[in-house]
Design a protein around this motif. Structure first.
Motif, PDB file in Angstrom:
ATOM      1  N   THR A 104     -30.775  -5.514 -18.343  1.00  9.83           N
ATOM      2  CA  THR A 104     -29.919  -4.111 -18.069  1.00  9.83           C
ATOM      3  C   THR A 104     -30.493  -3.080 -17.480  1.00  9.83           C
ATOM      4  O   THR A 104     -29.934  -2.379 -16.417  1.00  9.83           O
ATOM      5  N   LYS A 105     -31.630  -2.789 -17.547  1.00  9.34           N
ATOM      6  CA  LYS A 105     -32.606  -1.716 -17.001  1.00  9.34           C
ATOM      7  C   LYS A 105     -32.675  -2.108 -15.272  1.00  9.34           C
ATOM      8  O   LYS A 105     -32.282  -1.420 -14.525  1.00  9.34           O
ATOM      9  N   LEU A 334     -19.520   5.154  -8.855  1.00 13.10           N
ATOM     10  CA  LEU A 334     -19.644   6.167  -9.910  1.00 13.10           C
ATOM     11  C   LEU A 334     -18.926   5.452 -11.064  1.00 13.10           C
ATOM     12  O   LEU A 334     -19.574   5.365 -12.376  1.00 13.10           O
ATOM     13  N   ARG A 335     -17.681   5.020 -10.996  1.00 13.44           N
ATOM     14  CA  ARG A 335     -16.971   4.241 -12.140  1.00 13.44           C
ATOM     15  C   ARG A 335     -17.609   3.102 -12.473  1.00 13.44           C
ATOM     16  O   ARG A 335     -17.923   2.886 -13.687  1.00 13.44           O
ATOM     17  N   LEU A 340     -20.941   0.334 -16.677  1.00 12.34           N
ATOM     18  CA  LEU A 340     -22.120  -0.392 -16.813  1.00 12.34           C
ATOM     19  C   LEU A 340     -22.991   0.385 -18.037  1.00 12.34           C
ATOM     20  O   LEU A 340     -23.313  -0.555 -19.087  1.00 12.34           O
ATOM     21  N   VAL A 341     -23.220   1.513 -17.983  1.00 12.19           N
ATOM     22  CA  VAL A 341     -24.069   2.208 -19.007  1.00 12.19           C
ATOM     23  C   VAL A 341     -22.936   2.253 -20.152  1.00 12.19           C
ATOM     24  O   VAL A 341     -23.487   1.944 -21.196  1.00 12.19           O
ATOM     25  N   VAL A 345     -24.628   0.828 -23.864  1.00 11.29           N
ATOM     26  CA  VAL A 345     -24.767   1.606 -25.049  1.00 11.29           C
ATOM     27  C   VAL A 345     -23.625   1.643 -26.013  1.00 11.29           C
ATOM     28  O   VAL A 345     -23.739   2.379 -26.833  1.00 11.29           O
ATOM     29  N   GLU A 346     -22.860   0.756 -25.645  1.00 11.15           N
ATOM     30  CA  GLU A 346     -21.602   0.764 -26.708  1.00 11.15           C
ATOM     31  C   GLU A 346     -20.859   2.178 -27.006  1.00 11.15           C
ATOM     32  O   GLU A 346     -20.679   2.398 -28.183  1.00 11.15           O
TER      33      GLU A 346
END
Ligand code: LYS
Ligand code: ZN
Length: 490
Positions: A104-105, A334-335, A340-341, A345-346
């Protein structure tokens, strides 16, 4: 004399402005409070009249159309010359719900790089063994963005950081009495001595180094300026100001950055927490005051409610200079980055998020919809197409107007006169008073109305005939759903 100074002829966009007299002023003594020049236009009788607004520097006989246009102090402004230090992978990891595995990072780092941020800041390699390995892995990706890692002001941390392959090291230490007393327990003399040692060590490795105070807005100003000046003299690349508890307001940010700008020659970074909702405004004003680098995180995630959000900052800076921001960043990404983030982080994208909030480009009220359809700039400061998004005019509600409905009629390829569109709009409003109509509901109504007009079964104002047609349509649709075999040809 330029026409504006007479107060007789104004640019169209100012013609509706009303001059507001200050308490107890006579018309001729009206000043802007700084240079004695009249702030508002007066006519020959000395009476302020509607539409006599004047720019404060109109007495200089300059053609000034925009009261917010550049002034001398704006020469400091970096609104069109800034760098983003994207800290989702450092500050963002401090968000209560954040846990980023290596995959993910890497995905986030690559997405931020493709978007075009200038710097990506990573968690300290001293935080854990995995943090160190991830930092090294991201350094090896060969991204365009410079990779930074963030450490305590301590030689032990600095020795580990410089071995990871980063392009720069961000050093931080608390300087407020709160943090000196209740966190690390060191005095300013110790902090200064250690900062010098760490900075010289990192510089000796040929990489960038930033020194930041922590809790800057609750630190002693003399302490701050003195340590910033010391580290500037030994060649630090950037100094950082951090509103660690989110207590600062834009005026305080402007004052501190402006003062610091006069004291150091290196770059100035700001890191602004959002506890009172000021993080974007504070970042904006920091740039106006001469800051060069802004810390962000995607969706603003970070400790507590986080810091300046990347998307919100981009929206705000786009509004200030769209061409510059468009040339610098891949805005349609951006979207994707926020999704993704958000997924990692749910959390959901907040409904009021600038740019990507689900109704950011939805127009509802009839008056807005009409104007938007004539010219989107009437009610939009951000162009959705610049962000790869689409504008939406919502029409199935009681606030709708016939112009918006007409536009939908045309999209559907139906032919109705204006009187007919107004008639069917009245029906939409009547139905929407009971419940909001979906786009499907509205389209069906428009089609039924249209075919009624075409067949001659309906004319403007025949409410009962329209209700009859709608009932018939509903019954036919239900019949088709109940006996699908009638559709079959065998
Ligand atoms: N998250 C810390 C670090 C700030 C460092 C500046 N980039 C704070 O808010 O104080
Ligand atoms: Zn922070």
């Amino acid at each position: 004399m330029c026409p504006h100074a007479t107060g007789d002829s104004l640019p169209a966009d100012k013609s509706e402005m009303v001059a507001i007299p200050l308490n107890g002023e006579s018309s001729t003594s009206t000043t802007n409070g700084t240079n004695g020049a009249p702030a508002y236009g007066v006519n020959k009788q000395g009476i302020k009249k509607r539409g006599t607004w004047r720019a404060p520097d109109a007495h200089l006989n300059r053609e000034v159309k925009n009261p917010y246009a550049a002034r001398a102090s704006d020469l400091l402004s970096n609104l069109s010359n800034f760098n983003i230090i994207e800290s989702t992978l450092r500050e963002g990891e401090q968000f209560a719900n954040a846990f980023f595995d290596t995959k993910t990072k890497i995905a986030i780092a690559k997405a931020l790089d493709a978007f075009g941020v200038e710097y990506i800041e990573l968690t300290s390699p001293c935080a854990s063994e995995q943090s160190r390995a991830d930092c090294e892995a991201i350094c090896k990706l060969g991204l365009k963005a410079k990779i930074l890692t963030h450490i305590r002001c301590h030689m032990d941390d600095a020795r580990v950081a410089v071995e990871t392959g980063v392009d720069g090291v961000d050093v931080v230490i608390g300087t407020s009495s709160y943090l000196r007393e209740f966190s690390h327990g060191k005095d300013m003399a110790y902090i200064t001595k250690t900062a010098i040692e760490v900075i010289e060590f990192v510089k000796s490795k040929g990489i960038e180094v930033r020194f930041s105070s922590e809790d800057s807005f609750r630190s002693d100003l003399v302490d701050l300026l003195s340590i910033y000046q010391t580290v500037d003299k030994i060649g630090v690349n950037r100094v950082g100001i951090a509103d660690t508890v989110g207590c600062a307001n834009p005026r305080q940010v402007y004052d501190l950055v402006r003062t610091l700008r006069g004291v150091v020659s290196c770059d100035i970074e700001v890191h602004l927490h959002n506890d009172t909702g000021m993080a974007i405004a504070n970042a904006y004003t920091a740039l106006e005051a001469g800051a060069t680098h802004i810390d962000t995180s995607v969706l603003g995630i970070g400790e507590r409610v986080g810091i300046t959000p990347l998307g919100g900052l981009v929206a705000c800076l786009y509004a200030a200079n769209p061409e510059y921001v468009k040339s610098k960043y891949n805005l349609p990404m951006l979207r994707e980055i926020e999704n993704l983030v958000a997924e990692a982080v749910e959390v959901n994208i907040p409904f009021m998020n600038p740019i990507t909030g689900y109704c950011a480009f939805t127009h509802k009220a009839g008056i807005h919809a009409k104007a938007i359809l004539n010219n989107p700039s009437t009610y939009e400061i951000l162009k959705p197409e610049d962000f790869g998004l689409t504008r939406y005019v919502s029409i199935g509600h009681r606030l709708t107007g016939w112009n918006a409905v007409k536009s939908r009629v045309e999209q559907l390829g139906l032919q109705l006169t204006d009187a007919e569109v107004k008639d069917v709009t009245a029906k939409i409003k009547e139905l929407a008073d009971v419940r909001t109509q979906s786009m499907d509901d509205v389209d069906t109504l428009l089609r039924v109305y249209h075919s009624g007009i075409q067949s001659g079964e309906l004319a403007v104002g025949q409410k009962e005939a329209l209700d009859r047609l709608l009932r018939r349509h509903k019954a036919e649709a239900q019949g088709r759903a109940a006996s699908p075999s009638v559709e079959r040809s065998d």
